[in-house]
Design an enzyme around this catalytic site. Structure first.
Site, PDB file in Angstrom:
ATOM      1  NE  ARG A  68     -12.936   0.019   5.022  1.00  0.00           N
ATOM      2  CZ  ARG A  68     -13.637  -0.475   4.033  1.00  0.00           C
ATOM      3  NH1 ARG A  68     -14.222  -1.809   3.895  1.00  0.00           N
ATOM      4  NH2 ARG A  68     -14.041   0.336   2.996  1.00  0.00           N
ATOM      5  CB  CYS A  69      -8.622   1.441  12.095  1.00  0.00           C
ATOM      6  SG  CYS A  69      -8.226   2.008  13.738  1.00  0.00           S
ATOM      7  CD  GLU A  95      -8.955   4.000   7.551  1.00  0.00           C
ATOM      8  OE1 GLU A  95      -7.950   3.764   7.953  1.00  0.00           O
ATOM      9  OE2 GLU A  95      -9.066   5.355   8.272  1.00  0.00           O
ATOM     10  CD  GLN A  99      -2.702  -1.320   2.690  1.00  0.00           C
ATOM     11  OE1 GLN A  99      -3.020  -2.265   3.287  1.00  0.00           O
ATOM     12  NE2 GLN A  99      -3.148  -0.031   3.150  1.00  0.00           N
TER      13      GLN A  99
HETATM   14  N1  MCN Z   1     -14.144   9.858  -1.905  1.00  0.00           N
HETATM   15  C1  MCN Z   1     -14.982  10.478  -2.429  1.00  0.00           C
HETATM   16  N2  MCN Z   1     -15.404  11.564  -1.576  1.00  0.00           N
HETATM   17  C2  MCN Z   1     -14.626  11.808  -0.128  1.00  0.00           C
HETATM   18  C3  MCN Z   1     -13.921  10.886   0.119  1.00  0.00           C
HETATM   19  C4  MCN Z   1     -13.526   9.818  -0.353  1.00  0.00           C
HETATM   20  O1  MCN Z   1     -15.220  10.209  -3.494  1.00  0.00           O
HETATM   21  N3  MCN Z   1     -15.239  12.995   0.290  1.00  0.00           N
HETATM   22  C5  MCN Z   1     -13.422   8.418  -2.629  1.00  0.00           C
HETATM   23  C6  MCN Z   1     -12.040   8.496  -2.778  1.00  0.00           C
HETATM   24  O2  MCN Z   1     -11.956   9.383  -3.928  1.00  0.00           O
HETATM   25  C7  MCN Z   1     -11.728   7.175  -2.850  1.00  0.00           C
HETATM   26  C8  MCN Z   1     -12.527   6.598  -1.870  1.00  0.00           C
HETATM   27  O3  MCN Z   1     -13.782   7.413  -1.761  1.00  0.00           O
HETATM   28  O4  MCN Z   1     -11.779   6.715  -4.234  1.00  0.00           O
HETATM   29  C9  MCN Z   1     -11.782   6.145  -0.605  1.00  0.00           C
HETATM   30  O5  MCN Z   1     -11.101   7.476  -0.049  1.00  0.00           O
HETATM   31  P1  MCN Z   1     -10.382   7.749   1.288  1.00  0.00           P
HETATM   32  O6  MCN Z   1     -11.366   7.848   2.214  1.00  0.00           O
HETATM   33  O7  MCN Z   1      -9.583   9.063   0.861  1.00  0.00           O
HETATM   34  O8  MCN Z   1      -9.708   6.536   1.480  1.00  0.00           O
HETATM   35  P2  MCN Z   1      -8.345   5.898   0.861  1.00  0.00           P
HETATM   36  O9  MCN Z   1      -8.327   6.231  -0.619  1.00  0.00           O
HETATM   37  O10 MCN Z   1      -6.926   6.491   1.432  1.00  0.00           O
HETATM   38  O11 MCN Z   1      -8.491   4.445   1.092  1.00  0.00           O
HETATM   39  C10 MCN Z   1      -7.686   3.726   2.179  1.00  0.00           C
HETATM   40  C11 MCN Z   1      -8.993   3.351   3.071  1.00  0.00           C
HETATM   41  C12 MCN Z   1      -8.236   2.406   4.126  1.00  0.00           C
HETATM   42  S1  MCN Z   1      -7.132   3.049   5.042  1.00  0.00           S
HETATM   43  C13 MCN Z   1      -8.835   1.013   3.912  1.00  0.00           C
HETATM   44  S2  MCN Z   1      -7.894   0.146   5.405  1.00  0.00           S
HETATM   45  C14 MCN Z   1      -9.611   0.605   3.061  1.00  0.00           C
HETATM   46  C15 MCN Z   1     -10.545   1.469   2.741  1.00  0.00           C
HETATM   47  O12 MCN Z   1      -9.852   2.574   2.158  1.00  0.00           O
HETATM   48  N4  MCN Z   1      -9.311  -0.544   2.241  1.00  0.00           N
HETATM   49  C16 MCN Z   1      -9.775  -0.852   1.064  1.00  0.00           C
HETATM   50  N5  MCN Z   1     -11.365   0.846   1.645  1.00  0.00           N
HETATM   51  C17 MCN Z   1     -11.114  -0.229   1.033  1.00  0.00           C
HETATM   52  N6  MCN Z   1     -11.794  -0.325  -0.074  1.00  0.00           N
HETATM   53  C18 MCN Z   1     -11.722  -1.554  -0.941  1.00  0.00           C
HETATM   54  N7  MCN Z   1     -12.335  -1.866  -1.921  1.00  0.00           N
HETATM   55  N8  MCN Z   1     -10.177  -2.369  -0.612  1.00  0.00           N
HETATM   56  C19 MCN Z   1      -9.416  -1.977   0.243  1.00  0.00           C
HETATM   57  O13 MCN Z   1      -8.472  -2.662   0.686  1.00  0.00           O
HETATM   58 CU1  CUM Z   2      -5.664   1.535   8.745  1.00  0.00          CU
HETATM   59  S1  CUM Z   2      -5.976  -0.027   7.745  1.00  0.00           S
HETATM   60 MO1  CUM Z   2      -6.028   1.349   6.202  1.00  0.00          MO
HETATM   61  O1  CUM Z   2      -5.147   2.330   7.045  1.00  0.00           O
HETATM   62  O2  CUM Z   2      -4.963   0.548   5.442  1.00  0.00           O
END
Ligand code: MCN
Ligand code: CUM
Length: 797
Positions: free
Chosen positions: A370-371, A741, A223
């Site tokens: 996921r946290c 998360e 990641q």
């Molecule tokens: N998004 C959006 N509008 C927002 C916030 C987010 O449209 N206001 C969209 C983003 O553009 C992105 C998605 O939602 O496409 C998730 O965005 P974000 O909250 O920024 O999270 P990350 O992309 O950093 O993803 C990490 C987060 C984590 S830490 C874990 S753990 C997890 C999760 O995402 N692992 C996943 N969701 C997952 N979903 C899938 N399918 N697979 C994983 O491994």
């Molecule tokens: Cu905390 S699990 Mo996600 O942060 O990849």
């Protein structure tokens, strides 16, 4: 309004664009690590320890070497000659790559065989003779600190016990004073069981060292590819520019693919020694038994209350079981992650948290599944405590929360542990949730049902999560500051490529980053391709975890687009033969303020950047932005569950679940809903069925999907999602907050609170997760709490 509509048409902000990555995933043409085959590639398998704690008397690999097709057997002793028997962890500890002195958990890596195919390698592993002298195993923080407990980490010079840290945050004296003035003190102790992210794809790597170019290319399930590159450069002492980490498609990460695992290191060393590509693909039990555990904490606390319901202070203590090595991936300053984000949504003047981390004979744990770094445990304790306190005061659950919420006009708000929250509409989210679930009506039904011996319950949980580390002032990993990046190249025909330092694992980055470019530049989203995960091409970034991508990398996409727009404006002025000050912008087009009909499109500006730029202007339309956020983003959510519990069997069914998530501006509402549903499903699994436990010898129960249960569509309840509350993030360039998360963080307490609400009046205060039917039945039948991990049944039981 018309701009907004135009924007939806081109797939900009707010468009529920279908995920572009899915066209390859659902056709089976994704490119995962295991899909990659290189010429001359060999295969690696790992021999794991059958015992949880034992001294290694000897390892004899001679029989394995004799198998035809075996090229190399790696043992700890050989790793040690290259100073690679141990590696540093992301939390300033060390972790054995291959065991030398002792094994410290069941499943620990002891040796590796590299052979022509994985079957030969596996067979050869079984011919390695390891002579173990068993030692007593420690499987809980209580045992870890007991008198006479064996010291697990006797490899460390100054380690004379099993304590990793004693850490505290908050105001101890102020909290004592507040407790002295309380009308009532409410207490709770609970256990958040060990769990595993269990993505569909296990971990793996293909290391390819090329002697003639001195270049090391590693395809791997990570990641955070840039962090791995830095780690390889520092640990293996290889030149950083000669290391290329490629993270191809990832079949789910959920935090499991953040840490550095011994398998990665061994495949790299093997490739360097053999000068051939070496592939390691972990099997399912290897993944479940040895990588990236989460939670495994005991949480204890008390709340000082005024009789009218006002919370005066909170005291918390946590005992965290980290396993054999302290390998948490988390910001360096905070020993127990962001556990102190607890109670951020409530207006509580003062609080104090103490945390003790201990070693045990379990696989290294503490990745935040996921946290955002232990926020899940924090929110779980918070919302269980809120329910217990409301019960002790005889107050209504919803009313107790509402009266203690930080009010809309109190932002920016300093939380009791010192974070600064900046926006939210907490009470409004609660109201939307209560209305959707039909709160008053349900309470009436519940009372009525009770008269007829039926147990109905309603559970509320709220959460606010600190997402988007950095800022770089406070957040670093091993001294590397936390920020992120985006690079945007607009080609002459107006098509574009954007690359970021994040690495999606299923979240939809290929879809949503294009939408941000579209919003900023008016280029249709389908004209923007997104690429992540290759350290030779992507700008440096800290990777994807802690839902930091949108808050940080996504913000960088906005900022780099604005840099491009600024240059395009100069090109537009040149094309329109006016001065830059006379040029106005609307989505996708610059025009002359005094003559709005005369304008040029962003695509025309792009062409001019390569064919007709003004004298003295640097050609091209490309740029990079590094973004260091001023603060974390603080999404908020309310989850409400109603259940019916069968008093005869302890089985509980979800009647309804309502989720109200406020993650600010939603880039892609459909993707956001998908993220919420996925998170709620995991929350349901935690509350209902999932746990990993250990018997007294340290044998892991939960190393296969017969023991560690994943919810299917059959068990998973339906969810009703609400999106009407939108509080834009005040500092994010497009007002977005993280969402990835939230539901997994806030969800579990809603289920547990609902079941306990159904048991109201029986005197049962707590049932620890998972709420298996026999545990619920035990609570109902004997009117008692059910604590700790479910016992491990042995053959004798
Ligand atoms: N998004 C959006 N509008 C927002 C916030 C987010 O449209 N206001 C969209 C983003 O553009 C992105 C998605 O939602 O496409 C998730 O965005 P974000 O909250 O920024 O999270 P990350 O992309 O950093 O993803 C990490 C987060 C984590 S830490 C874990 S753990 C997890 C999760 O995402 N692992 C996943 N969701 C997952 N979903 C899938 N399918 N697979 C994983 O491994
Ligand atoms: Cu905390 S699990 Mo996600 O942060 O990849």
């Amino acid at each position: 309004m018309s701009q907004a509509l135009d924007e939806i048409k081109i797939g900009g902000l707010g468009a529920s664009r279908k995920r572009v990555e899915d066209s390859r995933f659902i056709r089976g043409t994704g490119n995962y690590t295991d899909d990659i085959t290189l010429p001359g590639m060999l295969h690696m398998e790992i021999l794991r320890s059958p015992l949880a704690h034992a001294r290694i008397k000897s390892i004899d690999a001679s029989r394995a070497w004799q198998i035809p097709g075996v090229h190399l057997v790696l043992t700890g002793e050989m790793m040690a000659t290259r100073n690679l028997a141990w590696m540093p962890t992301l939390s300033y500890d060390t972790q054995a790559v291959l065991a030398t002195d002792k094994v410290r958990f069941q499943g620990q890596e002891v040796a590796c065989v590299i052979a022509d195919d994985p079957y030969i390698a596996k067979d050869a592993c079984e011919l390695i003779d390891v002579d173990y002298e068993p030692l007593p195993a420690i499987v809980s923080p209580q045992q870890a600190v007991a008198e006479g407990a064996p010291v697990i980490r006797d490899d460390k010079e100054n380690q004379h016990d099993n304590v990793i840290y004693d850490w505290e945050v908050g105001d101890s004296a102020g909290t004592d004073r507040a407790f002295a003035q309380a009308d009532k003190v409410s207490r709770l102790r609970l256990h958040y069981p060990r769990s595993h992210p269990s993505p569909i794809e296990c971990c793996g790597s293909i290391a390819d060292y090329n002697r003639s170019t001195s270049k090391l290319t590693v395809y791997m399930t990570t990641q955070a590819p840039h962090i791995i590159r830095a780690a390889v450069a520092l640990v293996a002492e290889l030149p950083e520019h000669m290391i290329r980490i490629i993270s191809p498609d990832i079949g789910g990460g959920f935090g499991n693919k953040v840490p550095v695992y011994p398998g990665y290191v061994c495949s790299i060393l093997a490739s360097i020694l053999l000068e051939r590509p070496v592939k390691w693909i972990e099997d399912k039990s290897g993944n479940l038994i040895s990588t990236g555990f989460a939670r495994d904490v005991y949480l204890d606390g008390e709340m000082a209350l005024r009789s009218d319901g006002k919370i005066l202070a909170v005291r918390m203590h946590t005992d965290a079981d980290h396993g054999a090595f302290f390998s948490d991936a988390q910001p360096s300053k905070f020993k127990i992650g962001l556990m102190h984000s607890a109670f951020a949504a409530y207006d509580i003047p003062v609080a104090h948290l103490t945390a003790r981390g201990t070693y045990s004979n379990k696989a290294p744990g503490g990745v935040a599944y996921r946290c955002s770094f232990r926020v899940t445990e924090a929110m779980f304790f918070q919302e269980r405590m809120m329910q217990a306190a409301a019960g002790d005061l005889g107050m209504d659950q919803a009313e107790f929360r509402r009266m203690n919420f930080v009010a809309d006009d109190q932002f920016p708000h300093r939380t009791p542990f010192g974070f600064l929250t900046d926006s939210g509409q907490y009470a409004k989210c609660l109201d939307v949730g209560l209305k959707a679930v039909g709160y008053e009506d349900f309470r009436r039904q519940q009372a009525e049902a009770r008269g007829r011996g039926r147990l109905l319950g309603l559970g509320i949980s709220t959460m606010t999560e600190p997402l988007g580390a950095g800022n770089s002032r406070e957040y670093d990993i091993l001294g590397i500051k936390m920020f992120d990046s985006a690079e945007l190249k607009v080609h002459m025909t107006g098509k574009a490529i954007v690359r970021t330092g994040a690495r999606g694992q299923g979240q939809g980055h290929e879809t949503t980053w294009a939408q941000i470019v579209s919003h900023e530049l008016g280029i249709p989203a389908e004209d923007v391709v997104v690429e992540e995960g290759d350290t030779d091409t992507a700008p440096f970034g800290m990777g994807t975890y802690a839902s930091r991508s949108t808050p940080v990398a996504g913000a960088a996409v906005s900022m780099v687009s604005r840099k491009i727009r600024a240059k395009a404006r100069k090109l537009a002025a040149h094309l329109l033969e006016v001065s830059e000050e006379d040029v106005e912008w609307e989505l996708g087009r610059f025009y002359i303020r005094s003559a709005p009909d005369r304008g040029v499109t962003i695509q025309e500006c792009a062409m001019a950047a390569y064919s007709n730029m003004p004298d003295g202007m640097e050609p091209g339309l490309e740029n990079t932005a590094y973004y260091d956020p001023p603060n974390l983003t603080w999404p908020f959510a309310v989850y409400i569950v109603t259940v019916e519990v069968d008093p005869e069997t302890g089985v509980w069914d979800v009647l309804n679940m309502v989720a109200v998530d406020d993650c600010g501006i939603r880039i892609n509402p459909m993707i956001v809903e998908g993220q919420i549903m996925g998170g709620l499903t995991e929350a349901y699994a935690m509350a209902n069925m999932q746990f990993i436990t250990f018997d007294a010898e340290g044998n892991c129960v939960g190393s296969n999907y017969m023991d560690y249960l994943l919810p299917t569509a059959w068990e998973t309840p339906g969810f009703e999602l609400h999106s009407e509350v939108v509080t834009p993030c005040p500092h994010h360039p497009i007002g977005a907050k993280g969402i990835g998360e939230c539901a997994a963080v806030g969800g579990p307490a809603a289920f547990v609170n609902a079941v306990l609400d159904a048991l109201h009046g029986t005197g049962v205060r707590n049932i620890d997760m998972p709420l298996l039917p026999d545990r619920v039945w035990e609570a109902i039948t004997y009117h008692r709490d059910v604590s700790g991990a479910p016992p491990v049944l042995t053959g004798d039981d």
